[in-house]
Design an enzyme around this catalytic site. Structure first.
Site, PDB file in Angstrom:
ATOM      1  CB  VAL A   8      -0.961   0.022   1.215  1.00 17.08           C
ATOM      2  CG1 VAL A   8      -2.027  -1.057   1.087  1.00 17.08           C
ATOM      3  CG2 VAL A   8      -0.199  -0.126   2.523  1.00 17.08           C
ATOM      4  CB  SER A   9       0.535   4.501  -1.610  1.00 16.75           C
ATOM      5  OG  SER A   9       0.408   3.880  -2.867  1.00 16.75           O
ATOM      6  CB  THR A  10      -0.113   6.170   2.994  1.00 19.47           C
ATOM      7  OG1 THR A  10      -1.447   5.694   3.240  1.00 19.47           O
ATOM      8  CG2 THR A  10      -0.100   6.988   1.718  1.00 19.47           C
ATOM      9  CD  GLN A  13      -3.293   3.579   0.639  1.00 22.07           C
ATOM     10  OE1 GLN A  13      -2.117   3.405   0.383  1.00 22.07           O
ATOM     11  NE2 GLN A  13      -4.196   3.843  -0.301  1.00 22.07           N
TER      12      GLN A  13
END
Length: 199
Positions: A8-10, A13
């Site tokens: 996930v990007s962050t 998430q």
């Protein structure tokens, strides 16, 4: 051996959906690698750790291809590099599933289709950028990012530097970094005195 990869990007998430899908595919927890980091770089800790373990004949499994990279072109580069190493790539939930271990030829067709989509994406991006430049030029605007220093500011900065003021202080006074100041100075060299002024 199958290795699972989730991303996930962050940190806000949730990886749970991907982890469950990988587990349901039969990949044990000790062979699942997960990053909470943007796909803008392949220099992700767990991704690199997984690549270090992968050997010819192994397969890297992800729920979707975009877990491997930030865009289609980068994902294709990852597939190419892994294929060169004899490592397969498989996705579980893509509309056009990827499985480079498939010997029926469907895998080659899927990757070829993705390559076509990636090419189309680059062409469209170039066309949009060219159109934006044309519109800006027609409206008398400078294409690209707004300049941080006007011509007058640049002249004042140059004069301050001629007075031996430290570049760091001059840059700070104009709200830019020293590197940006030097770049603008290099792009717009000081005007040379005319012949009339040198006589």
């Amino acid at each position: 051996m199958d290795f699972g990869y989730a991303r996930v990007s962050t940190t806000h998430q949730d990886l749970e959906r991907q982890l469950v899908a990988l587990a349901e595919h039969g990949i044990t927890e000790d062979r699942i690698y997960a990053d909470k980091k943007t796909g803008a770089t392949v220099d992700r800790p767990k991704f690199q750790e997984m690549l270090g373990y992968a050997r010819p004949g192994d397969t890297i499994v992800a729920t979707n291809l975009d877990r491997l990279g930030r865009n289609l072109r980068e994902c294709l580069n990852v597939i190419h590099d892994l294929t060169e190493r004899g490592v397969g790539v498989k996705t579980l939930r893509d509309p056009l599933p990827i499985d480079t271990t498939d010997t029926s030829g469907m895998a080659e067709i899927s990757v070829a289709m993705l390559a076509l989509f990636a090419h189309m994406e680059r062409v469209f991006m170039r066309e949009r950028a060219a159109h934006a430049r044309e519109v800006a030029a027609a409206q008398g605007k400078q294409p690209g990012r707004p300049r941080k220093l006007s011509a007058a500011q640049l002249a004042a900065a140059r004069a301050a530097l001629r007075e031996d003021q430290p570049a760091a202080q001059v840059a700070e006074a104009f709200g830019v970094s020293r590197a940006t100041l030097y770049r603008y100075l290099a792009e717009a060299p000081a005007a040379q005195p005319s012949a009339a002024n040198t006589e």
